[in-house]
Design an enzyme around this catalytic site. Structure first.
Site, PDB file in Angstrom:
ATOM      1  N   CYS A 116       0.812  -1.226   0.000  1.00  0.00           N
ATOM      2  CA  CYS A 116       0.000   0.000   0.000  1.00  0.00           C
ATOM      3  C   CYS A 116       0.843   1.272   0.000  1.00  0.00           C
ATOM      4  O   CYS A 116       0.335   2.351  -0.256  1.00  0.00           O
ATOM      5  CB  CYS A 116      -0.960  -0.008   1.177  1.00  0.00           C
ATOM      6  SG  CYS A 116      -2.109  -1.384   1.063  1.00  0.00           S
ATOM      7  N   HIS A 256      -3.557   7.108   2.113  1.00  0.00           N
ATOM      8  CA  HIS A 256      -3.908   5.772   1.621  1.00  0.00           C
ATOM      9  C   HIS A 256      -5.258   5.392   2.227  1.00  0.00           C
ATOM     10  O   HIS A 256      -5.520   5.670   3.402  1.00  0.00           O
ATOM     11  CB  HIS A 256      -2.823   4.774   2.036  1.00  0.00           C
ATOM     12  CG  HIS A 256      -3.218   3.355   1.811  1.00  0.00           C
ATOM     13  ND1 HIS A 256      -3.636   2.902   0.581  1.00  0.00           N
ATOM     14  CD2 HIS A 256      -3.296   2.293   2.660  1.00  0.00           C
ATOM     15  CE1 HIS A 256      -3.943   1.623   0.683  1.00  0.00           C
ATOM     16  NE2 HIS A 256      -3.756   1.227   1.931  1.00  0.00           N
ATOM     17  N   ASN A 286     -10.129  -0.452  -0.520  1.00  0.00           N
ATOM     18  CA  ASN A 286      -8.670  -0.370  -0.516  1.00  0.00           C
ATOM     19  C   ASN A 286      -8.142  -0.964  -1.831  1.00  0.00           C
ATOM     20  O   ASN A 286      -8.202  -2.177  -2.029  1.00  0.00           O
ATOM     21  CB  ASN A 286      -8.134  -1.150   0.693  1.00  0.00           C
ATOM     22  CG  ASN A 286      -6.621  -1.058   0.824  1.00  0.00           C
ATOM     23  OD1 ASN A 286      -5.938  -0.594  -0.090  1.00  0.00           O
ATOM     24  ND2 ASN A 286      -6.099  -1.515   1.943  1.00  0.00           N
TER      25      ASN A 286
END
Ligand code: UT7
Length: 330
Positions: A116, A256, A286
């Site tokens: 990520c 994020h 996500n």
């Protein structure tokens, strides 16, 4: 001699058409809309259903749009950095497939694996090529087909992730605006709190690895949540302090998008009001390396030259980091 800076001159994205809603998930795993929304902030996510298409396809589509936005020809691109944990193949690199698909005949390219945090790590690599005077135009892409490594019987992970790609074109800034600073951290996660156990050289694919579901993501959510909440806020404050910024000075946080509660905690620690925080987790979930460029895309009409932008991420590895960008598209 003053430092040559890199700026983002174009932004693009690719989102698959198929929308997997919380209501749909309720039909095949033991979960519910209220739990997912209150624990994560997610309402729906996109999935790339076409079995003939994967990460390189999404990355190339996002790249084409970013090039158009920047007014740059594919042949002008000198380097392509693709952040991904779901490459089409282990090799060749996704960046090589993208290079061909978009006709970037003068570019070399490579993939970068930092989960990520991948897009932020890739951004700093691209920006440093420009700062060093080695390149004038670089493509940085974050792309993941997370559905290819998700077990849709595991309610602890399948509700979280979606597929998407985001891309930016980096060019030389002709002012003092552009990328000012990067801070990156890695803390090797030998406990494997977030990983894909199978498919690498330690556990190559066998009938057993498939039967044991080793090719899917595994996450110890509580452990990662605690570390992510601390890590993303700490590194955001670290880059603010290092650059003499207070919450008042920061115009945008681009976090994020793993969990709305992690984003809120980071914004609170930075002293930012909600209007300064880019949040689109509700729509896309996500998307790993794609979350940050997807935010930049959704907010591109609101970003003004001179805005102080902090980008921050935390992910598997463990990896985390932040960038300080003075927005300039001119
Ligand atoms: O992007 C890379 C980095 N990743 C992250 O930053 C993710 C970090 N972790 C998280 O975001 C959160 O830990 C999750 C969203 C994954 C989980 O939320 P949580 O508040 O930490 O829940 P939990 O794991 O503590 O589980 C609470 C309860 C458990 O039941 P018991 O043991 O209390 O009876 C789980 O079994 O919720 C249960 N549960 C669910 N219930 C309904 C777990 N998943 C679900 C589900 N639906 N999908």
């Amino acid at each position: 001699m003053s430092l040559r800076r890199a700026k983002i001159s174009g932004v693009g994205r690719y989102l698959p058409d198929y929308i997997l809603t919380n209501a749909e998930l309720e039909k095949f795993v033991d979960t519910n809309d209220e739990w997912i929304r209150s624990r994560t902030g997610i309402a729906e996510r996109r999935l790339l259903k076409d079995p003939k298409k994967a990460t390189a396809f999404m990355a190339a589509e996002a790249a084409k749009e970013a090039l158009k936005d920047a007014g740059v020809e594919p042949s002008e691109i000198e380097a392509i950095v693709v952040a991904t944990v779901t490459p089409d193949y282990f090799f060749p690199a996704t960046a090589a497939l993208v290079q061909k698909k978009i006709g970037a005949v003068n570019a070399y390219g490579f993939d970068l694996s930092a989960a990520c945090s991948g897009f932020l790590f890739a951004l700093s690599n691209g920006a440093m090529m420009i700062e060093a005077g080695r390149a004038k135009k670089v493509l940085v892409i974050g792309a993941d087909k997370m559905s290819s490594i998700i077990d849709y019987e595991d309610r602890t992970t399948c509700i979280l992730f979606g597929d998407a790609a985001g891309a930016v074109v980096l060019e030389i800034s002709d002012s003092d605006e552009g990328f000012i600073d990067f801070i990156h951290h890695t803390d090797g996660d030998e406990e494997c709190s977030l990983y894909q156990p199978g498919g690498g050289s330690l556990n190559p694919a066998t009938v057993e690895t498939v039967e044991s579901k080793l090719h899917y993501i595994r996450q110890d959510g509580r452990v990662v949540f605690k570390k992510a909440t601390e890590g993303m806020a700490d590194v955001s404050l670290e880059i603010m302090t290092k650059n003499g910024l207070t919450g008042e000075d920061v115009d945008w946080l681009v976090p994020h998008q793993a969990n709305l509660r992690i984003i809120d905690a980071t914004a609170r620690r930075m002293g930012l009001s909600k209007e300064k925080v880019m949040i689109n987790i509700e729509k896309y979930g996500n998307t790993t390396a794609a979350t940050i460029p997807l935010c930049l895309y959704d907010w591109k009409d609101k970003l003004k030259d001179g805005d102080n932008v902090i980008l921050a991420a935390f992910g598997g590895g463990l990896t985390w980091g932040a960038s300080y960008l003075k927005w300039s598209k001119k």
